[in-house]
Design a protein around this motif. Structure first.
Motif, mmCIF file in Angstrom:
data_model
loop_
_atom_site.group_PDB
_atom_site.id
_atom_site.type_symbol
_atom_site.label_atom_id
_atom_site.label_comp_id
_atom_site.label_asym_id
_atom_site.label_seq_id
_atom_site.Cartn_x
_atom_site.Cartn_y
_atom_site.Cartn_z
ATOM 1 N N HIS A 175 0.839 -1.205 0.000
ATOM 2 C CA HIS A 175 0.000 0.000 0.000
ATOM 3 C C HIS A 175 0.872 1.253 0.000
ATOM 4 N N GLY A 176 0.689 2.058 -0.989
ATOM 5 C CA GLY A 176 1.464 3.300 -1.040
ATOM 6 C C GLY A 176 2.859 3.122 -1.589
ATOM 7 N N CYS A 177 3.172 1.919 -2.069
ATOM 8 C CA CYS A 177 4.507 1.721 -2.655
ATOM 9 C C CYS A 177 4.630 2.615 -3.878
ATOM 10 N N THR A 178 5.727 3.331 -3.968
ATOM 11 C CA THR A 178 5.901 4.273 -5.072
ATOM 12 C C THR A 178 6.108 3.547 -6.406
ATOM 13 N N ARG A 179 6.304 2.240 -6.341
ATOM 14 C CA ARG A 179 6.505 1.466 -7.568
ATOM 15 C C ARG A 179 5.214 0.802 -8.047
ATOM 16 N N ASN A 180 4.084 1.218 -7.472
ATOM 17 C CA ASN A 180 2.838 0.528 -7.793
ATOM 18 C C ASN A 180 2.493 0.542 -9.284
ATOM 19 N N GLU A 181 2.818 1.626 -9.976
ATOM 20 C CA GLU A 181 2.472 1.668 -11.399
ATOM 21 C C GLU A 181 3.272 0.605 -12.167
ATOM 22 N N TYR A 182 4.523 0.414 -11.748
ATOM 23 C CA TYR A 182 5.326 -0.647 -12.383
ATOM 24 C C TYR A 182 4.730 -2.021 -12.075
ATOM 25 N N TYR A 183 4.230 -2.169 -10.841
ATOM 26 C CA TYR A 183 3.592 -3.438 -10.464
ATOM 27 C C TYR A 183 2.387 -3.718 -11.353
ATOM 28 N N GLU A 184 1.600 -2.693 -11.591
ATOM 29 C CA GLU A 184 0.379 -2.872 -12.377
ATOM 30 C C GLU A 184 0.675 -3.480 -13.743
ATOM 31 N N TYR A 185 1.807 -3.069 -14.318
ATOM 32 C CA TYR A 185 2.135 -3.541 -15.671
ATOM 33 C C TYR A 185 3.240 -4.593 -15.665
ATOM 34 N N LYS A 186 3.619 -5.048 -14.466
ATOM 35 C CA LYS A 186 4.711 -6.007 -14.347
ATOM 36 C C LYS A 186 5.950 -5.508 -15.106
ATOM 37 N N ALA A 187 6.199 -4.230 -14.949
ATOM 38 C CA ALA A 187 7.419 -3.649 -15.503
ATOM 39 C C ALA A 187 8.466 -3.775 -14.403
ATOM 40 N N SER A 188 9.409 -4.683 -14.582
ATOM 41 C CA SER A 188 10.181 -5.157 -13.438
ATOM 42 C C SER A 188 11.627 -4.713 -13.438
ATOM 43 N N ALA A 189 12.121 -4.474 -12.222
ATOM 44 C CA ALA A 189 13.538 -4.196 -12.027
ATOM 45 C C ALA A 189 14.321 -5.489 -12.227
ATOM 46 N N ARG A 190 15.529 -5.338 -12.770
ATOM 47 C CA ARG A 190 16.398 -6.486 -12.975
ATOM 48 C C ARG A 190 17.623 -6.439 -12.077
ATOM 49 N N GLU A 191 18.047 -5.224 -11.765
ATOM 50 C CA GLU A 191 19.282 -5.030 -10.993
ATOM 51 C C GLU A 191 19.014 -4.005 -9.896
ATOM 52 N N PRO A 192 19.805 -4.060 -8.820
ATOM 53 C CA PRO A 192 19.681 -3.000 -7.811
ATOM 54 C C PRO A 192 19.882 -1.638 -8.486
ATOM 55 N N SER A 193 19.140 -0.666 -8.049
ATOM 56 C CA SER A 193 19.103 0.722 -8.546
ATOM 57 C C SER A 193 18.118 0.897 -9.704
ATOM 58 N N ASP A 194 17.563 -0.185 -10.251
ATOM 59 C CA ASP A 194 16.496 -0.053 -11.247
ATOM 60 C C ASP A 194 15.219 0.460 -10.570
ATOM 61 N N LEU A 195 14.407 1.180 -11.352
ATOM 62 C CA LEU A 195 13.204 1.796 -10.790
ATOM 63 C C LEU A 195 11.983 0.872 -10.738
ATOM 64 N N GLY A 196 12.017 -0.237 -11.471
ATOM 65 C CA GLY A 196 10.819 -1.053 -11.656
ATOM 66 C C GLY A 196 10.375 -1.807 -10.412
ATOM 67 N N CYS A 197 9.272 -2.562 -10.598
ATOM 68 C CA CYS A 197 8.730 -3.364 -9.496
ATOM 69 C C CYS A 197 9.709 -4.488 -9.164
ATOM 70 N N MET A 198 9.881 -4.729 -7.869
ATOM 71 C CA MET A 198 10.880 -5.710 -7.438
ATOM 72 C C MET A 198 10.269 -7.064 -7.099
ATOM 73 N N MET A 199 8.961 -7.196 -7.404
ATOM 74 C CA MET A 199 8.278 -8.440 -7.042
ATOM 75 C C MET A 199 8.680 -9.604 -7.940
ATOM 76 N N GLU A 200 8.884 -9.316 -9.231
ATOM 77 C CA GLU A 200 9.038 -10.416 -10.181
ATOM 78 C C GLU A 200 10.426 -11.070 -10.108
ATOM 79 N N HIS A 201 11.469 -10.255 -9.875
ATOM 80 C CA HIS A 201 12.826 -10.813 -9.910
ATOM 81 C C HIS A 201 13.634 -10.606 -8.641
ATOM 82 N N MET A 202 13.334 -9.572 -7.866
ATOM 83 C CA MET A 202 14.272 -9.132 -6.817
ATOM 84 C C MET A 202 13.892 -9.595 -5.410
#
Lengths: 333, 488
Positions: free
Chosen positions: A204-231
């Motif tokens: 709730h209130g995670c600033t990465r929620n928009e990335y979560y919605e589209y499963k736009a995912s971070a791959r490496e530390p310092s990436d802006l994307g959602c960290m659910m899928e890989h991190m």
């Protein structure tokens, strides 16, 4: 009315105290004073040391000083072989776990500060040479140092302010609610955590929620994307209001760019997989949001992925915003 | 035992981090022997064994809530060493800012919450400065306590902004840092630092940090005490002179520093260099000469020295010879003192060099070095922040780890911290940690040589009737011990 608190530390890192000292608006001392909360003794803050501190413990046990809240920070160590000798309370020759049992028996409220004191935490991680446990839990299971049926003098079970570390205000607000007689058993969740923060999810209130919605995912530390899928991030399942209640001004784990590891939960220290990598079966993350059917999740995410705007896809794997949201200027009529 | 010879067990020792008990033997009003006991064992080394190396980034910081960033830094450096990677420049600077924030917060906590409250206590009621000390430093109520806690909370906004939170941030990675800083973040960081600077200049020092950082000899310090700017620092100088704190708590004068803030100095050097300072001279640090002795630790494998790559952590709960859960690290078989004093002396800070030349490491020089470091590091943090480059990389990808070993060396507020990591077939085969307080508060070794604090307590004066001698408290706290790290 004065609400007397005794705070002891056992098998922990002291981090919950260190975190609490950073309480703000108002600061810790002002907050406690305003609520009539007084430390009879706290290992980091009090003047009394050595024999003077032992005299305070004696006064409490003899009933000369009323004990409203007994706070324990750190796991209770029962080893080796049930002796408790892995932590002798300095200057007393007696195991800290025995002190905890005696003091808990006479306290109006008993409070576990941090996941170690609540459930065992990292101190109880495998191979647990220490036979460490929480005050009234051993991981997910009721029991621990005080036993599953423990009730403090007020009738409440141990209040588990779980977190590794705890947010300063989880601690101050719990103590204030207890001092005001405003925390009942209904205000605790099934794991004994105050619901005012445990009924929320880190998501709730995670600033990465928009990335979560589209499963736009971070791959490496310092990436802006959602960290659910890989991190390894499990903020969608973790009970805490970290992203709606700022840490140290404007922070949280996910805002700092690293995964939520569900530190308010029992046994978070043994996730059964790497902390910082999402376990997957056939490419699908294990441990999806607990209240969502897996098939729907898979269907929705493939749809969302297909619909991911270029902006989110590219920003997700960058350390700064490459493509800003479009600014639309309305046409003048 | 003669009439004059007595024993005293002091504990629980509070206003230090973690659990500490000290056994004193005394004769004719002075301490003749001291035995320092870390009364808690946690055993993180064993928790880490067998795990995937990357888990160390989560587990190791939780050794300690007061030094969590230094533990995190040491773990990340050890992992980077095994992976054979170097952090991105931005990431290295951000990690240094994060570490500096923790060290600074620690120094402030130590001075105001842990160390100074002792001068606001009964035994000093008759001293000319007592009323002022009590007004400013009384535990929980002194006038300097609350503003300092507010300043510390403000300083920790650096953590909220770039590192998520404190303690237990996961922002420091082997390849750099997990969060990029943009132009707004830079400005905001500078605003936070300027708020901290203003508070310290107003209350702690009474003047610009640059004046403190430029202090070059003991005469200047005397002048400051006589007619320097008003502030907590000046009051400390007055108290220290009156109580002769310079004569209290001298240990071996062998100072160990692993080098602090990698890449944070000129030309890619660390801000403070690594080395051993002994007999008034700098010596290069020979890491191979470090080994731990278990003779009086409650650990198995007592008969041999343990170089950390081959070390073990097997607690022996039945042992009666051992009197502490702390091991005894030695460099070339000698105990060493570590901390802000060691960092500043290795860096050649002229005032600290002069104080050490005059009276060695003692209660006074340890506190002075810490306060000088507050000023020096805060100035440096402003410079580092300005050097951050939004848009340039923050983190390089992690390498794979099959088999290998590396040591991660850093500096916590209280001194040299090392993580010795051994990986075999992708799993942690050995993880040995030597924390600063393990050095400073080590028990005796096979030769019977006391650890630095044990040595420093010899000669401490004890007034009749004292159950917790106040001189002993000053000496113990002058090291800013962290027992949580010690017993990890």
């Amino acid at each position: 009315m004065v609400y007397n608190v005794l705070w002891l530390q056992s098998g922990g890192c002291g981090g919950c105290t260190m975190s609490m000292l950073a309480a703000e608006a108002p600061d810790l001392l002002t907050t406690l004073e305003g609520a009539g909360i007084r430390f009879l003794w706290h290992p980091s803050l009090s003047e009394a040391t050595g024999a003077e501190a032992r005299a305070i413990f004696d006064d409490i046990l003899a009933g000369r000083l009323p004990l409203d809240a007994f706070c324990v920070e750190g796991a209770l160590l029962r080893g080796p072989n049930g002796t408790g000798k892995f932590h002798i309370l300095a200057g007393t020759g007696e195991p800290a776990v025995d002190w905890a049992r005696r003091l808990a028996a006479i306290a109006r409220h008993v409070v576990a500060v941090g996941t170690c004191a609540a459930y065992g935490g990292v101190t109880a991680a495998s191979p647990n040479l220490l036979d460490a446990c929480g005050l009234a839990y051993e991981g997910f299971y009721p029991g621990g140092a005080l036993g599953a049926s423990f009730r403090s003098r007020s009738g409440l079970p141990v209040v588990n302010i779980a977190g590794c570390p705890t947010h300063p205000n989880w601690v101050t607000e719990t103590l204030m609610l207890l001092a005001a007689e405003s925390l009942s058993e209904d205000d605790l969740d099934p794991l004994g955590r105050p619901r005012f923060y445990a009924d929320h999810l880190v998501h709730h209130g995670c600033t990465r929620n928009e990335y979560y919605e589209y499963k736009a995912s971070a791959r490496e530390p310092s990436d802006l994307g959602c960290m659910m899928e890989h991190m390894g991030c499990i903020g969608t399942q973790a009970h805490a209001d970290c992203n709606t209640r700022a840490w140290n001004g404007e922070g949280s784990c996910t805002r700092g760019g690293y995964a939520c590891i569900h530190c308010t939960a029992p046994e978070f220290e043994e996730p059964g997989h790497l902390f910082l990598e999402t376990p997957k079966i056939a490419g699908i993350p294990v441990g999806l949001p607990t209240d969502m059917p897996k098939a729907w999740f898979v269907a929705l995410s493939s749809l969302a992925k297909a619909a991911t705007p270029e902006r989110l896809a590219r920003n997700a794997t960058s350390d700064h915003v490459l493509i800003p949201p479009v600014t639309r200027v309305p046409r003048r009529s | 035992m003669s009439e004059a010879a007595t024993r005293l067990i002091v504990g629980p020792f509070n206003r230090v981090e973690g659990d500490l008990e000290v056994r004193l033997e005394m004769e004719d009003g002075v301490v003749t022997a001291a035995f320092v006991n870390a009364t808690l064992f946690r055993g993180f080394e064993r928790i880490l064994e067998g795990r995937d190396p990357s888990d160390a980034l989560v587990i190791a910081p939780r050794i300690c809530g007061i030094c969590s960033v230094s533990q995190s830094h040491a773990a990340a450096l050890a992992l980077a060493g095994v992976m054979g990677i170097a952090p991105a420049r931005n990431g290295q600077i951000a990690a240094n800012i994060t570490l500096a924030t923790e060290n600074l917060a620690d120094h402030l906590t130590h001075f105001h919450l842990f160390f100074m409250p002792d001068f606001a206590r009964g035994p000093y009621r008759d001293r000319p400065w007592f009323d002022r000390a009590e007004a400013r430093f009384a535990a929980l109520r002194g006038a300097s306590v609350r503003p300092m806690m507010q300043t510390r909370a403000l300083l920790l906004h650096v953590m909220g902004l770039i590192a998520g939170h404190w303690p237990h941030t996961l922002a420091i990675q082997p390849g750099g840092f997990s969060r990029g800083v943009d132009a707004r973040d830079k400005i905001k960081l500078l605003a936070i630092l300027s708020g901290v600077r203003a508070a310290l200049e107003e209350r702690l020092f009474g003047t610009a940090l640059e004046r403190v950082a430029a202090l070059a000899d003991p005469e200047e310090l005397s002048a400051w005490r006589m007619h320097g700017p008003e502030g907590d620092f000046r009051l400390f100088l007055e108290i220290a002179a009156d109580l002769h704190l310079e004569t209290l708590g001298r240990a071996y004068d062998r100072f160990l520093c692993y080098g602090a803030y990698p890449g944070g100095g000129a030309d890619g050097a660390p801000l403070y260099p690594s080395g051993l300072f002994a007999h008034g001279l700098e010596h290069p640090l020979d890491l191979e000469a470090i080994a731990e002795d278990h003779t009086y630790a409650r650990m198995e494998n007592r008969g041999l020295m343990h170089p950390p790559f081959m070390g073990s952590t097997s607690p022996d709960g039945a042992d009666e010879q051992g009197y502490s859960w702390c091991k005894a690290p030695r460099l070339s078989n000698e105990p060493c003192e570590t901390g802000a004093l060691a960092r500043q002396v290795m860096d050649g800070q002229p005032l600290v060099r002069a104080l050490v030349a005059r009276a060695g490491g003692n209660v006074f020089s340890r506190v002075i070095a810490r306060l000088l470091e507050v000023a020096r590091v805060l100035i440096q943090m402003e410079t580092w922040t300005k050097a951050l480059e939004p848009g340039a990389p923050w983190c390089v990808p992690a390498g794979t780890i099959g088999t290998g070993r590396a040591v991660g060396l850093t500096e916590a507020a209280r001194g040299a911290l090392g993580h010795w990591l051994r990986v075999e077939n992708g799993r942690i085969a050995g993880y040995q940690i030597i924390a600063p307080t393990t050095w400073n508060f080590s028990p005796r070794d096979a030769r019977g040589l006391p650890g630095p604090l044990e040595r420093a307590l010899i000669g401490a004066p004890v007034q009749s009737g004292e159950t917790t001698p106040v001189s002993v408290q000053h000496i113990v706290r002058s090291f800013d011990p962290c027992m949580a790290c010690t017993v990890h």
